[in-house]
Scaffold this motif. Structure first.
Motif, PDB file in Angstrom:
ATOM      1  N   ARG A 138       0.823  -1.323   0.065  1.00  0.00           N
ATOM      2  CA  ARG A 138       0.004   0.124  -0.117  1.00  0.00           C
ATOM      3  C   ARG A 138       0.698   1.359  -0.033  1.00  0.00           C
ATOM      4  O   ARG A 138       0.241   2.340  -0.344  1.00  0.00           O
ATOM      5  N   ASN A 139       2.233   1.058   0.441  1.00  0.00           N
ATOM      6  CA  ASN A 139       3.041   2.338   0.593  1.00  0.00           C
ATOM      7  C   ASN A 139       4.428   2.294   0.155  1.00  0.00           C
ATOM      8  O   ASN A 139       4.833   1.305  -0.001  1.00  0.00           O
TER       9      ASN A 139
ATOM     10  N   LYS B 297       1.618   0.771  16.850  1.00  0.00           N
ATOM     11  CA  LYS B 297       1.294  -0.257  15.831  1.00  0.00           C
ATOM     12  C   LYS B 297      -0.145  -0.529  15.746  1.00  0.00           C
ATOM     13  O   LYS B 297      -0.786  -0.685  14.616  1.00  0.00           O
ATOM     14  N   ASP B 298      -0.856  -0.799  16.592  1.00  0.00           N
ATOM     15  CA  ASP B 298      -2.268  -0.959  16.947  1.00  0.00           C
ATOM     16  C   ASP B 298      -3.056   0.225  16.200  1.00  0.00           C
ATOM     17  O   ASP B 298      -3.938  -0.079  15.453  1.00  0.00           O
ATOM     18  N   ALA B 299      -2.451   1.416  16.575  1.00  0.00           N
ATOM     19  CA  ALA B 299      -3.116   2.835  15.879  1.00  0.00           C
ATOM     20  C   ALA B 299      -2.876   2.662  14.110  1.00  0.00           C
ATOM     21  O   ALA B 299      -3.954   2.969  13.548  1.00  0.00           O
ATOM     22  N   LEU B 300      -1.798   2.399  13.874  1.00  0.00           N
ATOM     23  CA  LEU B 300      -1.433   2.264  12.372  1.00  0.00           C
ATOM     24  C   LEU B 300      -1.996   1.227  11.536  1.00  0.00           C
ATOM     25  O   LEU B 300      -2.637   1.322  10.518  1.00  0.00           O
TER      26      LEU B 300
ATOM     27  N   GLU C 139      10.885  -0.767  13.179  1.00  0.00           N
ATOM     28  CA  GLU C 139      10.987  -1.756  12.053  1.00  0.00           C
ATOM     29  C   GLU C 139       9.573  -2.753  12.469  1.00  0.00           C
ATOM     30  O   GLU C 139       9.012  -3.175  11.259  1.00  0.00           O
ATOM     31  N   ASP C 140       9.219  -2.845  13.519  1.00  0.00           N
ATOM     32  CA  ASP C 140       7.989  -3.849  13.955  1.00  0.00           C
ATOM     33  C   ASP C 140       6.642  -3.258  13.232  1.00  0.00           C
ATOM     34  O   ASP C 140       5.883  -4.041  12.896  1.00  0.00           O
ATOM     35  N   VAL C 141       6.562  -2.038  12.997  1.00  0.00           N
ATOM     36  CA  VAL C 141       5.156  -1.401  12.320  1.00  0.00           C
ATOM     37  C   VAL C 141       5.205  -1.619  10.890  1.00  0.00           C
ATOM     38  O   VAL C 141       3.890  -1.393  10.555  1.00  0.00           O
ATOM     39  N   VAL C 142       6.251  -1.894  10.118  1.00  0.00           N
ATOM     40  CA  VAL C 142       6.192  -1.913   8.799  1.00  0.00           C
ATOM     41  C   VAL C 142       5.014  -2.925   8.244  1.00  0.00           C
ATOM     42  O   VAL C 142       4.383  -2.876   7.363  1.00  0.00           O
ATOM     43  N   GLU C 143       4.928  -4.251   9.021  1.00  0.00           N
ATOM     44  CA  GLU C 143       3.853  -5.172   8.629  1.00  0.00           C
ATOM     45  C   GLU C 143       2.537  -4.814   8.632  1.00  0.00           C
ATOM     46  O   GLU C 143       1.676  -5.264   7.743  1.00  0.00           O
ATOM     47  N   VAL C 144       2.245  -3.491   9.064  1.00  0.00           N
ATOM     48  CA  VAL C 144       0.734  -3.108   9.118  1.00  0.00           C
ATOM     49  C   VAL C 144       0.733  -1.882   8.194  1.00  0.00           C
ATOM     50  O   VAL C 144      -0.462  -1.341   8.024  1.00  0.00           O
ATOM     51  N   LEU C 145       1.803  -1.694   7.478  1.00  0.00           N
ATOM     52  CA  LEU C 145       1.879  -0.496   6.180  1.00  0.00           C
ATOM     53  C   LEU C 145       1.603  -0.944   5.094  1.00  0.00           C
ATOM     54  O   LEU C 145       1.575  -0.324   4.227  1.00  0.00           O
TER      55      LEU C 145
END
Length: 432
Positions: free
Chosen positions: A312-313, A402-405, A426-432
């Motif tokens: 997506r990004n 991460k939850d918010a993203l 780097e943990d947030v990449v999977e929800v982007l």
């Protein structure tokens, strides 16, 4: 024969060193190091049972035990053994330190030198009082040049690492406001990093220096150096520099003029890292065509300046570390990138001591000047500086962020992710 000389004979037979019983190398020497929560002496027999040739210990209860080699201090023995091995190898050693860019610079230097020599260099982030000796002791016999990264967060540490690695060439990438908690001030940073210059000056070593950096020039003083950069005193120069988004420039040396190099690195701030590598390569006689090939093939990893697409990004991930200087460089680069929808995910900067609140307030002011849709902040450092309005949102930790993203479902954006290592952004990449 003293203890270290005897130990070196065992090392030559083995050629390998282990410090963790979870990753034992059969036939290696096990060094029973101590930590805050463990004592390696307790695991010496486990190491021997797992296949180690010898266990180096400093617990008097293990004196005389089969296959245990007793020394007064295991860490000191490891360091002295590494120093002896470095001397016996008798090869050029290039020491690298700095507030930002030292790991990327180390890897770039290794990449260009490897075009002509057998090179050994610091693996990962093994750049401290344990990592440097382990790096030296893991040099393959065929190594012809070693590139040793040196990290520090207190005055005196670089000097200590120099006494182990004995560099005869070196460079400081830059000096900035990093680890202020340990260094005390920017002057403390310069004093600490400058210990590399001090060692090289004392021992007649070669200094590679960025001629565009007045702090480094002042630190080097009147000692002769080999310059790189854009100034007239540079032996290796970059002209017509651009980053759209990949860094591209024309390289000029004493042998070639205006050779175009297009790297896989984002950001103008990487120009200094690339030129440092080209300068070292030039000194060691690596042909410019080979330098171009190495620089153009090098790809950043380990969450450093990585530009990639998710479903997506488009993501610019630079989450390995952060301090005021590297934050500014990342924001300047982000500002220059063309995109209709920009989003920032920024983690707090660690180890800034009493300057933390002021530096995070300055960071918010810099971000506010950018053209962006929304900025997600995470970490307690931002708690008291979050501006009013809906352009900034703050979360106490990365899990909450991460939850918010995940719920936000951001799409079609260029997203800068930047923060100190402790944030694990780097943990947030999977929800982007």
């Amino acid at each position: 024969m003293n203890n270290i000389a005897r130990l070196y004979e065992f090392f030559l037979e083995s050629g390998k060193v282990s410090t963790d019983t979870r990753n034992i190398i059969p036939g290696s020497l096990f060094f029973a190091l101590k930590g805050k929560r463990f004592d390696g002496n307790s695991f010496a027999k486990d190491a021997l049972n797992a296949g180690c040739r010898l266990a180096v210990v400093d617990d008097k209860n293990l004196k005389g035990e089969k296959d245990c080699f007793w020394v007064p201090d295991v860490l000191k023995a490891l360091q002295e053994l590494a120093r002896l091995h470095r001397r016996k190898m008798n090869i050029p050693v290039i020491g690298i330190t700095g507030s930002n860019g030292k790991t990327t610079t180390k890897e770039l230097i290794a990449a260009v030198l490897a075009k002509k020599y057998n090179v050994w260099y610091t693996q990962g982030n093994l750049n401290n009082h344990i990592g440097v000796p382990l790096t030296l002791l893991s040099m393959p016999p065929a190594t012809r040049i070693a590139v040793i990264e040196m990290g520090a967060n207190h005055v005196g540490e670089i000097a200590g690492l120099c006494e182990i690695a004995l560099p005869d060439h070196g460079l400081i990438t830059n000096v900035g406001k990093a680890h202020l908690e340990g260094f005390g001030s920017f002057e403390g940073v310069k004093k600490a990093k400058g210990e590399l210059y001090d060692f090289l000056k004392k021992n007649g070593g070669e200094i590679f220096i960025n001629v565009d950096n007045p702090d480094l020039l002042k630190m080097a003083g009147h000692y002769p150096w080999i310059g790189y950069g854009s100034g007239k005193d540079a032996v290796v120069k970059a002209e017509n520099v651009s980053a759209d988004p990949m860094l591209s420039f024309e390289l000029t040396t004493s042998r070639v003029s205006r050779m175009t190099i297009t790297t896989r690195l984002t950001g103008l701030y990487n120009k200094d890292n690339v030129l440092a590598a080209a300068s070292v390569a030039h000194y060691f006689g690596v042909e410019e065509e080979l330098v171009k090939e190495a620089l153009e093939r090098y790809e950043p990893k380990n969450n450093r300046s990585q530009l990639f697409h998710t479903k997506r990004n488009q993501i610019l991930l630079d989450a390995y570390n952060a301090n005021p200087m590297s934050m500014k460089a990342a924001l300047d680069n982000f500002r220059a990138m063309n995109h209709h929808r920009k989003v920032l995910i920024i983690g707090g900067m660690k180890e800034l001591g009493n300057d933390s609140l002021a530096e995070h307030r300055n960071l918010i002011a810099e971000i506010s000047e950018l053209d962006f849709t929304i900025c997600f902040l995470t970490g307690p450092e931002f708690k008291d500086v979050v501006p009013a309005g809906d352009r900034f949102v703050w979360y106490d930790n990365t899990a909450s962020l991460k939850d918010a993203l995940r719920k936000a479902e951001i799409s079609g954006a260029l997203i800068l992710i930047k923060g100190s290592r402790a944030n694990s952004l780097e943990d947030v990449v999977e929800v982007l």
